[in-house]
Design a protein around this motif. Structure first.
Motif, PDB file in Angstrom:
ATOM      1  N   GLY A 439       0.807  -1.213   0.000  1.00  0.00           N
ATOM      2  CA  GLY A 439       0.000   0.000   0.000  1.00  0.00           C
ATOM      3  C   GLY A 439       0.833   1.253   0.000  1.00  0.00           C
ATOM      4  N   SER A 440       2.035   1.189   0.577  1.00  0.00           N
ATOM      5  CA  SER A 440       2.923   2.343   0.613  1.00  0.00           C
ATOM      6  C   SER A 440       3.893   2.367  -0.558  1.00  0.00           C
ATOM      7  N   GLY A 441       3.695   1.486  -1.553  1.00  0.00           N
ATOM      8  CA  GLY A 441       4.558   1.467  -2.725  1.00  0.00           C
ATOM      9  C   GLY A 441       4.285   2.639  -3.652  1.00  0.00           C
ATOM     10  N   ILE A 442       5.261   2.927  -4.516  1.00  0.00           N
ATOM     11  CA  ILE A 442       5.168   4.055  -5.445  1.00  0.00           C
ATOM     12  C   ILE A 442       5.265   3.494  -6.860  1.00  0.00           C
ATOM     13  N   PRO A 443       4.159   3.025  -7.429  1.00  0.00           N
ATOM     14  CA  PRO A 443       4.229   2.388  -8.748  1.00  0.00           C
ATOM     15  C   PRO A 443       4.327   3.361  -9.913  1.00  0.00           C
ATOM     16  N   PHE A 444       3.967   4.648  -9.695  1.00  0.00           N
ATOM     17  CA  PHE A 444       3.973   5.619 -10.782  1.00  0.00           C
ATOM     18  C   PHE A 444       4.798   6.840 -10.388  1.00  0.00           C
ATOM     19  N   LYS A 445       4.989   7.729 -11.352  1.00  0.00           N
ATOM     20  CA  LYS A 445       5.688   8.967 -11.084  1.00  0.00           C
ATOM     21  C   LYS A 445       4.826   9.866 -10.194  1.00  0.00           C
ATOM     22  N   PRO A 446       5.464  10.787  -9.447  1.00  0.00           N
ATOM     23  CA  PRO A 446       4.678  11.617  -8.507  1.00  0.00           C
ATOM     24  C   PRO A 446       3.527  12.363  -9.173  1.00  0.00           C
ATOM     25  N   GLN A 447       3.734  12.867 -10.402  1.00  0.00           N
ATOM     26  CA  GLN A 447       2.678  13.597 -11.060  1.00  0.00           C
ATOM     27  C   GLN A 447       1.487  12.692 -11.368  1.00  0.00           C
ATOM     28  N   VAL A 448       1.772  11.460 -11.817  1.00  0.00           N
ATOM     29  CA  VAL A 448       0.694  10.514 -12.102  1.00  0.00           C
ATOM     30  C   VAL A 448      -0.010  10.121 -10.818  1.00  0.00           C
ATOM     31  N   MET A 449       0.749   9.905  -9.742  1.00  0.00           N
ATOM     32  CA  MET A 449       0.147   9.542  -8.461  1.00  0.00           C
ATOM     33  C   MET A 449      -0.783  10.652  -7.981  1.00  0.00           C
ATOM     34  N   GLN A 450      -0.385  11.895  -8.190  1.00  0.00           N
ATOM     35  CA  GLN A 450      -1.223  13.010  -7.767  1.00  0.00           C
ATOM     36  C   GLN A 450      -2.499  13.084  -8.596  1.00  0.00           C
ATOM     37  N   LEU A 454      -3.599   9.232  -5.382  1.00  0.00           N
ATOM     38  CA  LEU A 454      -2.941   8.234  -4.540  1.00  0.00           C
ATOM     39  C   LEU A 454      -1.895   8.895  -3.662  1.00  0.00           C
ATOM     40  N   ASP A 455      -1.872   8.530  -2.400  1.00  0.00           N
ATOM     41  CA  ASP A 455      -0.894   9.058  -1.450  1.00  0.00           C
ATOM     42  C   ASP A 455      -0.279   7.890  -0.689  1.00  0.00           C
ATOM     43  N   PRO A 456       0.716   7.195  -1.284  1.00  0.00           N
ATOM     44  CA  PRO A 456       1.296   6.017  -0.606  1.00  0.00           C
ATOM     45  C   PRO A 456       2.001   6.358   0.697  1.00  0.00           C
ATOM     46  N   ARG A 457       2.473   7.585   0.830  1.00  0.00           N
ATOM     47  CA  ARG A 457       3.169   7.950   2.066  1.00  0.00           C
ATOM     48  C   ARG A 457       2.230   7.891   3.262  1.00  0.00           C
ATOM     49  N   ALA A 458       0.955   8.245   3.044  1.00  0.00           N
ATOM     50  CA  ALA A 458      -0.008   8.197   4.147  1.00  0.00           C
ATOM     51  C   ALA A 458      -0.371   6.772   4.532  1.00  0.00           C
ATOM     52  N   LYS A 459      -0.060   5.800   3.656  1.00  0.00           N
ATOM     53  CA  LYS A 459      -0.393   4.404   3.937  1.00  0.00           C
ATOM     54  C   LYS A 459       0.798   3.616   4.480  1.00  0.00           C
TER      55      LYS A 459
END
Length: 772
Positions: A439-450, A454-459
């Motif tokens: 759940g805390s993984g970062i599968p995409f670039k920050p812009q795509v995550m935004q 998706l906020d993996p840091r909060a998970k």
């Protein structure tokens, strides 16, 4: 005159098209040098080029040295190399079914060009064979119209007969008698410079705009194009006022083609940098290959695509951070030989920990997974390790130690991940296999995550030790035992086959390698031990043994005066950059290293994990605690006072980090992520929990630490299986002599003030009250 030992037919003045490993150029043979080299002159660079005779013979035989007939280039004013190869489309059938009209037209044009060159080459050779024809057109036409010549032409398949003027031009421009290859008769139809149709001033403006575009990455294509058109429009306005003809306004597509035609390694490097130009234009090197396990090992690092929690010694969440992974992979089998997760940025120390895993059998994996298909068997002494060049100058001692242990070190170029493509590919595999699934993984670039919300840091929920376990689960259970795309077999299988065929090299003394991996300082050994960087290292028995062995070799003029004074001798100490708990003193009389512990007990830390030795505080943290105590005017003399200062330092660290920006706070993650330590004032509560026959205790308080039971005790009886309980008959029955009742555990009342103690929960107090 050519020397007799040169067997190749080369004469002064001959022109050759030479192909060397780095370039291809036009050169003229001049002479044989005194060093028995063939001297050529590069016509473009106007510089001499020397080639060994045997190498030139090889080049003549394999086509890298092409001789150009005399007079063929100057007479026609051709480009540098008119003796080009036959176009591949010439050999294709223009009437092949299934091709488009454009492809058919190109094949037909190339076929016609080749047929014309072949016909002219035959006519020129026929003319050379009949020298009595002379230069008269009528005589030449009569000869080629004769029945005999026309019959031979039809037999050879020629469908076109050139006139006398065309034959004479070909004779004069294409080769010389005896040397008229077909490629010399290729013309340059359709190859003229179409830009010459435009005025010179327009071409000058276009060149300025194109140069401006390729000179800087900040220049946009649309801006330079509009600037070019603006100059044309302003000039045309002036021309209309003067009654002159307007300049043509070229199309945007033509201007785009002009920009693209200038593209080269030089322009690309000017606009995007040399690294990008090399990646775009330079040929890729041969990938690393190995013929046996441990022949070549790659060590690299990366920041993981996952967030982890950082807790203090009380288990309180302080911050979230992305850990670093230092990894070692075997090139031959793709086995993972070492993997270290930490919050420490990449350094020589993390590489040292990884190297310690490489040379040791991984007992922590064998205890958990066993010998699962050989997936836990990756260890041994590597022949060569490839490391990041950024560590080269900070790790000179590491290189010397590795070389002394028989491990060759190669430094990879800085900023070139393609040099270690194998380990970079595994980082991507690990992301897909483990980190991106959390759940805390970062599968995409920050812009795509935004954009996806998706906020993996909060998970982030897991500590670094849990992530380490998940990583080894994926490596051992999946990566090592599934077929690899490059090997067509599992890495563990390839490793096992290689070890059985080639044996496994090992380090002679692994302990000595651990001692040597560190920094080196010169210091003085006395009865008080040694002092390194303001810290004293001493253990009476060990110091005594060192003085017994080394004092007699010390210089007498540097000894302390007096029969009762302490003896001193200069020694060399080896110490770890991030562990101030001990140093190793070199006993040169026995050629061995002796470990001396730090006299300050608060420096000693947690036991080692994953094959690493016991680790204490780093030198930087020790200095930070000392500065912290001085800033707050805390006592810092006795061991208890130093331990209290350390306790206060770590206690205030979360508040200090919480007030910092994230980029500044993340540097303290490695310091905060420590195991808990106890100092004077901490409350430790013992709680006795009766065991059950099944081995589990009911409602065991999780806040209490486990303790070994002391005194005699009687195991409780298990319930009867399939029979009624005989509780009535057991009343009043005396206990057996050998089974005495357990003694009640000693308890201590908790202090009134628990605000700064380890245990401060209502559940703990209630459980304690029930027990009392």
């Amino acid at each position: 005159m050519r020397p007799s030992w040169i067997t190749i037919d080369v004469e002064a003045g001959e022109t050759y098209w030479l192909t060397l490993p780095d370039r291809t150029f036009l050169a003229t043979f001049e002479k044989v040098t005194l060093q028995h080299q063939l001297r050529f002159s590069d016509e473009q660079l106007d510089m001499p080029v020397d080639i060994a005779p045997h190498l030139f013979e090889k080049m003549r035989s394999d086509g890298r040295a092409v001789r150009i007939p005399k007079g063929s280039i100057p007479s026609r004013k051709k480009s540098a190399f008119e003796l080009g190869d036959v176009h591949p489309a010439t050999l294709l059938d223009p009437e092949e079914r299934g091709i488009g009209d454009k492809e058919r037209k190109e094949r037909l044009a190339q076929w016609q060009k080749f047929e014309r060159a072949r016909t002219l080459a035959w006519c020129a050779s026929e003319y050379d064979a009949t020298p009595h024809l002379g230069r008269g057109h009528n005589c030449i036409d009569d000869h080629f119209k004769s029945k005999d010549v026309k019959k031979r032409a039809r037999e050879l398949g020629f469908v076109w007969r050139p006139d006398a003027a065309t034959i004479l031009r070909a004779i004069d421009a294409c080769g010389v008698p005896g040397s008229r290859p077909v490629s010399a008769f290729f013309d340059k139809r359709g190859k003229h410079d179409r830009s010459k149709r435009y005025p010179d001033v327009l071409l000058t403006w276009a060149k300025e705009s194109i140069d401006a575009y390729w000179a800087s990455i900040t220049e946009r294509y649309c801006d330079v194009r509009e600037s070019f058109y603006k100059k044309i429009d302003e000039e045309n306005e002036e021309r209309v006022k003067q009654g002159l003809e307007k300049l043509p306004r070229i199309s945007p597509e033509t201007f785009r083609k002009w920009v693209d035609e200038v593209e080269s390694w030089w322009t690309w490097s000017t606009r995007y940098g040399e690294k990008a130009a090399n990646a775009r234009y330079k040929g890729r090197g041969v990938p690393m290959e190995a013929s046996r396990p441990l022949e070549l090992v790659l060590i690299d690092h990366t920041r993981l695509d996952v967030w982890a929690v950082v807790e203090d010694q009380y288990g309180r969440l302080v911050m979230t951070e992305r850990p670093w992974l230092t990894l070692a992979i075997d090139v031959y089998s793709r086995m993972i030989l070492g993997a270290v997760l930490s919050f420490e940025p990449p350094s020589v120390y993390s590489a040292m920990l990884c190297l310690r895993q490489i040379v040791r059998a991984k007992d922590f994996l064998i205890e958990k997974y066993g010998h699962h298909k050989g997936a836990t068997d990756g260890w041994g002494k590597p022949t060569t390790i490839v490391m990041d060049n950024a560590w080269e100058f900070s790790g000179i001692s590491m290189q010397s130690v590795c070389e002394a242990a028989g491990i060759h070190v190669v430094w990879a170029p800085v900023g070139t991940p393609t040099f270690k493509a194998i380990v970079e590919r595994f980082f991507r595999t690990l992301n897909e296999m483990v980190w991106h699934r959390l759940g805390s993984g970062i599968p995409f670039k920050p812009q795509v995550m935004q954009e996806l919300g998706l906020d993996p840091r909060a998970k982030a929920l897991f500590r670094i030790d849990y992530l380490t376990a998940r990583m080894w689960d994926g490596i051992v259970n999946i990566y090592h035992v599934e077929p690899h795309s490059d090997l067509n077999m599992a890495p563990a299988e390839r490793w096992s086959m290689g070890v059985q065929a080639k044996t496994r090299p090992t380090i002679d003394d692994v302990g000595a390698l651990d001692k040597m991996l560190g920094n080196v300082s010169r210091c003085i050994l006395s009865a008080e031990g040694v002092s390194v960087n303001g810290q004293r290292f001493h253990e009476p028995a060990t110091t005594t043994a060192l003085l017994e062995n080394l004092l007699k070799y010390g210089a007498k003029r540097s000894r302390r005066k007096g029969f009762g004074s302490s003896g001193t001798v200069a020694v060399i100490a080896n110490w770890d950059r991030v562990d101030a708990s001990h140093v190793h003193v070199w006993d040169f009389s026995n050629n061995t290293s002796v470990r001396l512990p730090n006299v300050d007990k608060h420096v000693h830390g947690i036991p080692g994990v994953d094959g690493a030795p016991a680790q204490g505080l780093s030198w930087a943290v020790v200095d930070a605690i000392k500065a912290f105590a001085a800033e707050r005017n805390m006592a810092f003399h006795s061991p208890q006072e130093k331990a209290a200062a350390r306790h206060a330092y770590y206690h205030e660290m979360p508040e200090k980090v919480a007030a910092m920006p994230f980029n500044a706070a993340r540097h303290y993650a490695a310091e905060i992520d420590r195991s808990p330590s106890l100092v004077d004032g901490d409350t430790v509560i013992q709680h006795a929990v009766p065991a059950t026959p099944k081995g589990a205790a009911a409602e065991t308080p999780r806040e209490f630490s486990a303790a070994h039971r002391t005194g005699e005790w009687a195991p409780p009886k298990a319930p009867s299986r399939g029979r009624k309980s005989r509780s009535s008959g057991s009343k009043g029955r005396p206990a057996p002599p050998s089974a005495s009742p357990p003694k009640p555990p000693e308890t201590h009342p908790a202090p009134a003030d628990l605000s700064n103690h380890i245990l401060n929960s209502a559940a703990a107090l209630d459980a304690l009250a029930d027990d009392l």
